[in-house]
Design a protein around this motif. Sequence first.
Motif, mmCIF file in Angstrom:
data_model
loop_
_atom_site.group_PDB
_atom_site.id
_atom_site.type_symbol
_atom_site.label_atom_id
_atom_site.label_comp_id
_atom_site.label_asym_id
_atom_site.label_seq_id
_atom_site.Cartn_x
_atom_site.Cartn_y
_atom_site.Cartn_z
ATOM 1 N N ALA A 114 0.859 -1.186 0.000
ATOM 2 C CA ALA A 114 0.000 0.000 0.000
ATOM 3 C C ALA A 114 0.889 1.228 0.000
ATOM 4 N N SER A 115 0.938 1.915 -1.137
ATOM 5 C CA SER A 115 1.837 3.057 -1.305
ATOM 6 C C SER A 115 1.316 3.955 -2.423
ATOM 7 N N HIS A 116 1.398 5.263 -2.199
ATOM 8 C CA HIS A 116 1.034 6.205 -3.256
ATOM 9 C C HIS A 116 2.266 6.624 -4.059
ATOM 10 N N HIS A 117 3.460 6.346 -3.516
ATOM 11 C CA HIS A 117 4.697 6.650 -4.222
ATOM 12 C C HIS A 117 5.059 5.484 -5.128
ATOM 13 N N ARG A 119 0.120 -7.606 -4.915
ATOM 14 C CA ARG A 119 -1.098 -6.819 -5.080
ATOM 15 C C ARG A 119 -0.787 -5.395 -4.618
ATOM 16 N N ARG A 120 -1.348 -4.425 -5.326
ATOM 17 C CA ARG A 120 -1.066 -3.022 -5.024
ATOM 18 C C ARG A 120 -2.316 -2.327 -4.512
ATOM 19 N N ALA A 127 8.219 -4.412 -5.362
ATOM 20 C CA ALA A 127 7.483 -5.395 -6.162
ATOM 21 C C ALA A 127 8.434 -6.178 -7.065
ATOM 22 N N GLN A 128 9.377 -5.507 -7.677
ATOM 23 C CA GLN A 128 10.328 -6.188 -8.560
ATOM 24 C C GLN A 128 11.194 -7.173 -7.783
ATOM 25 N N PRO A 147 9.379 3.455 -4.499
ATOM 26 C CA PRO A 147 9.660 2.392 -3.525
ATOM 27 C C PRO A 147 8.778 1.163 -3.736
ATOM 28 N N ALA A 148 7.497 1.382 -4.040
ATOM 29 C CA ALA A 148 6.587 0.255 -4.229
ATOM 30 C C ALA A 148 6.999 -0.583 -5.434
#
Length: 293
Positions: free
Chosen positions: A12-15, A34-35, A23-24, A18-19
């Motif tokens: 859970a990230s709006h940026h 899942r995002r 994920a990678q 970093p997310a």
Amino acid sequence: MPAHRTPQLLIASHHAAPANELAQIVERRGYAVRRAFTGTHALEQVHAGAPDVVVLDDSLPDMEILEASRALRDDARLGPSTPLLLITAGQPSPAEHHAALRAGVWEYLLHPFHAEEIGGRLDTYVLLKLDGDRARRTDAVVDDVGLYTLHGLSLRAHELTLQAFHHAEPMACVALAPVTFDERNARAVDVVADVLRQAGRRSDAIGRVGPGEFAIIAPGTDRVGAVLCAERLARAIASAAGDARPSLRAGYDAVPNARYAAVEPKNLLARATSALRAAKGMGTPNWIQPFRE
């Protein structure tokens, strides 16, 4: 990632940066990612299917990060045993660690990430979660009034010790029991159970350790805090019981910093229970006793 199924990670990230980086890293290790982009969206994702690990950062536009942590931790679909981690770009202060622990956060993840280190850490959390899920399927972990069984307390003690370790926080266990006489005031046991269920903090685990005996495992609480916890609960029990308020006995043990303590979680629980049983042999002025070697 060694597992019987594909591990599920919710970020859970709006940026984006970093997310996407996280994920990678984990997708290369076999995770399904899942995002979510808001706290509300994260809760919706949990409702759609409980993940194995949740990672948040402080960029969520609709909730402060610890508010989002508390909301997720309070959701029955996630529960207290799913690792919940926070991304940070700086070194959290002791006060921030304490607040995060109280909100049910297991650990801070420092960004920029070291791929192998962060991957190995998440693998460990997923295996712990899967092992805990299997253990919970073998025996009941919660009784008919919502308190942990001894089996459930033992599982939670292990998880809470891990959280206290990562936050370098103290940890305490308080064992509590009403004094009963040939079952004539057995209702006191029900009163104590009701009060403990209602008065428990989000970060604590509360359950039964014997007939009429209860224990509270409290990360972020030292020896002084353990005594204050017992006194607070005694006042609440007296208020709930009215004229029929029971006499209580309590025992406790604590470690000042879980990162440097050599006490196993099950031993902390056993020590508090041992102190409770010592207190049962003493008079009312000595109703609360520390564990003594």
